[in-house]
Design an enzyme around this catalytic site. Sequence first.
Site, short mmCIF file in Angstrom:
data_model
loop_
_atom_site.label_atom_id
_atom_site.label_comp_id
_atom_site.label_asym_id
_atom_site.label_seq_id
_atom_site.Cartn_x
_atom_site.Cartn_y
_atom_site.Cartn_z
N HIS A 47 0.86 -1.19 0.00
CA HIS A 47 0.00 0.00 0.00
C HIS A 47 0.89 1.24 0.00
CE1 HIS A 47 0.94 -0.76 4.24
NE2 HIS A 47 0.86 0.54 4.39
N THR A 50 2.26 4.11 -4.65
CA THR A 50 3.14 3.82 -5.80
C THR A 50 4.30 2.90 -5.43
OG1 THR A 50 4.21 5.91 -5.21
CG2 THR A 50 2.70 5.96 -7.09
N ARG A 51 4.86 2.23 -6.45
CA ARG A 51 6.07 1.42 -6.29
C ARG A 51 6.95 1.62 -7.52
NH1 ARG A 51 4.47 1.04 -1.80
NH2 ARG A 51 4.19 -0.83 -0.53
N LYS A 268 6.29 11.88 -3.32
CA LYS A 268 6.45 10.89 -2.24
C LYS A 268 7.92 10.49 -2.19
CE LYS A 268 5.54 6.36 -2.23
NZ LYS A 268 4.79 5.10 -2.39
N HIS A 272 15.22 3.95 1.80
CA HIS A 272 15.16 2.50 1.57
C HIS A 272 15.99 1.75 2.63
CE1 HIS A 272 14.98 -1.31 -0.50
NE2 HIS A 272 16.26 -1.32 -0.76
N CYS A 318 4.58 1.00 6.41
CA CYS A 318 4.52 -0.26 5.67
C CYS A 318 5.62 -1.17 6.26
CB CYS A 318 4.83 0.14 4.23
SG CYS A 318 4.46 -1.05 2.99
N LYS A 351 7.47 -4.75 -7.92
CA LYS A 351 7.57 -4.68 -9.39
C LYS A 351 7.53 -6.08 -10.01
CE LYS A 351 11.68 -2.66 -8.76
NZ LYS A 351 11.90 -2.99 -7.33
C1 LIG Z 1 7.45 1.36 2.15
C2 LIG Z 1 7.67 0.34 1.09
C3 LIG Z 1 8.16 0.75 -0.14
C4 LIG Z 1 8.39 -0.19 -1.13
N1 LIG Z 1 8.83 0.24 -2.37
C5 LIG Z 1 8.97 -0.65 -3.37
C6 LIG Z 1 9.29 -0.20 -4.67
O1 LIG Z 1 9.41 1.01 -4.93
N2 LIG Z 1 9.39 -1.13 -5.66
C7 LIG Z 1 9.23 -2.46 -5.42
O2 LIG Z 1 9.34 -3.25 -6.36
N3 LIG Z 1 8.93 -2.92 -4.18
C8 LIG Z 1 8.79 -2.05 -3.17
N4 LIG Z 1 8.44 -2.48 -1.92
C9 LIG Z 1 8.33 -3.92 -1.65
C10 LIG Z 1 7.01 -4.50 -2.05
O3 LIG Z 1 5.96 -3.57 -1.84
C11 LIG Z 1 6.77 -5.78 -1.26
O4 LIG Z 1 7.88 -6.63 -1.49
C12 LIG Z 1 5.53 -6.50 -1.70
O5 LIG Z 1 4.43 -5.61 -1.76
C13 LIG Z 1 5.25 -7.64 -0.74
O6 LIG Z 1 4.07 -8.33 -1.12
P1 LIG Z 1 3.61 -9.60 -0.30
O7 LIG Z 1 2.53 -10.23 -1.08
O8 LIG Z 1 4.79 -10.41 0.08
O9 LIG Z 1 3.03 -9.01 1.08
P2 LIG Z 1 1.58 -8.38 1.36
O10 LIG Z 1 1.14 -7.58 0.21
O11 LIG Z 1 1.67 -7.73 2.69
O12 LIG Z 1 0.64 -9.64 1.42
C14 LIG Z 1 0.63 -10.58 2.47
C15 LIG Z 1 -0.82 -10.91 2.75
O13 LIG Z 1 -0.92 -12.06 3.57
C16 LIG Z 1 -2.01 -11.88 4.45
N5 LIG Z 1 -1.83 -12.81 5.58
C17 LIG Z 1 -0.68 -13.02 6.26
N6 LIG Z 1 -0.85 -13.95 7.20
C18 LIG Z 1 -2.13 -14.33 7.13
C19 LIG Z 1 -2.92 -15.28 7.87
N7 LIG Z 1 -2.39 -16.00 8.86
N8 LIG Z 1 -4.21 -15.42 7.55
C20 LIG Z 1 -4.77 -14.70 6.53
N9 LIG Z 1 -4.06 -13.80 5.80
C21 LIG Z 1 -2.76 -13.62 6.10
C22 LIG Z 1 -1.91 -10.41 4.83
O14 LIG Z 1 -3.12 -9.91 5.36
C23 LIG Z 1 -1.53 -9.79 3.51
O15 LIG Z 1 -2.65 -9.36 2.77
C24 LIG Z 1 8.18 -1.57 -0.89
C25 LIG Z 1 7.69 -1.98 0.35
C26 LIG Z 1 7.42 -1.03 1.33
C27 LIG Z 1 6.90 -1.49 2.64
#
Ligand SMILES: Cc1cc2nc3c(=O)[nH]c(=O)nc-3n(C[C@H](O)[C@H](O)[C@H](O)COP(=O)(O)OP(=O)(O)OC[C@H]3O[C@@H](n4cnc5c(N)ncnc54)[C@H](O)[C@@H]3O)c2cc1C
Length: 384
Positions: A47, A50-51, A268, A272, A318, A351
Amino acid sequence: MTTEHFDIIVIGTGGVGSSALFHSAKRGAKVLGLDRFPPAHDRGSSHGQTRLIRQAYFEHPDYVPLLLRAYELWEELQSGFEEQLYFETGVLEAGPVDGELVPGVLQSAAEHDLDVEHLTPHEAHARWPQYWIPEHYGVVFERRAGFLMVERCVQAHLDGAIQAGATIRTGVEVQGWQPFGSHPQQGYAVTVDGQLITADKLIITAGAWSPTLLPDIAGKFQILRKPLHWFTADENTYGTDTGCPSFLFEVPEGHFYGFTAHDGRGVKAAKHSGGGVVADPLNVDRSLDESERGEVQNFLRRYLPDVDADSPEDHTVCMYTMSPDSHFVIDRLKLFPGVAFACGLSGHGFKFTSAIGELLALLALDENVPYQLELFAADRFESG
Ligand SMILES: Cc1cc2nc3c(=O)[nH]c(=O)nc-3n(C[C@H](O)[C@H](O)[C@H](O)COP(=O)(O)OP(=O)(O)OC[C@H]3O[C@@H](n4cnc5c(N)ncnc54)[C@H](O)[C@@H]3O)c2cc1C
């Protein structure tokens, strides 16, 4: 009592899980996605508007094939979704000539024949006076780079998954999973709010909660608290449609990055590197830390001097899930090969989510994976 049975259950429908769900459903699997929070929520790691997305990957050239596939898949996803997912602002990358960022970008570009411009600080400043860059720095401009609208991308994957026949349940908590039957290949049972649901295969994409669902590798990860900040900036100077690029800088205080002013929310920017350790991702401190914001303000005053760093507009918090070497972990569990997972995306994974979701679907469906996965293997952390 009969339990529901699916071909695949995806645990976590955030950035990666929404994509895994979409690609599994598209391939005809009967698939269920489970999440504690409603779609495109602000409680995990996907969330904050943007990324950044870029191709000449300073982190390691071996990411590039997966990135190129991610670009193709984002384009495909866009064709079925009304709102714009990707803005190609270009990305300006600047840092010491012997640092990590600029040499890494140039190496990836050379190995994969990517289109980047190598500039002097003077040339860069003449083209984009919005930026000040120290004379001794190297500068690279990637035209095929920009940003993704993060919540929209998650929503687009979920919409596509539903259209392809996936079932999604949110507001439910997965307490755990276990193999059922006498042999792991027989399938897995997931406990959801006290009920059992079974599947032939599991995909675990639980972001910051991965350690609780992947106990074998749990101790390897560290969750970091990462704030994002928006600042007032003239849309005619720093706006997305002005030709001003988004940016990534390596400076003595760390790595900082940011985005052109978009949707009336200002520029924004964030740091990092660094970040406080989070003990419980459900209770991360979301309040504003003035000293963290001060670091970003000092960065902006120096390198983006026309942003009004003294007029912060908003912030959000985040989480990064850091692996020991900051590279992703994408694999199957050794003892339970029917369980595929992606975690430890270490703050740079969004990404790739279009491509990682496809990759996980291929692993779960025992189809051929067209990439080298050594860089992402879970056993690289095993001692001995
Ligand atoms: C501030 C910030 C800036 C970033 N900037 C960049 C960028 O510019 N470019 C880039 O490429 N990447 C960037 N990233 C990294 C990228 O956003 C993350 O690597 C990616 O979004 C992670 O996705 P995910 O699916 O692993 O986690 P999430 O999207 O958090 O998904 C995990 C999901 O699992 C669910 N869940 C977990 N445990 C359970 C459970 N026991 N029961 C039910 N549901 C559960 C959670 O509710 C959640 O919805 C950034 C990250 C952050 C925090």
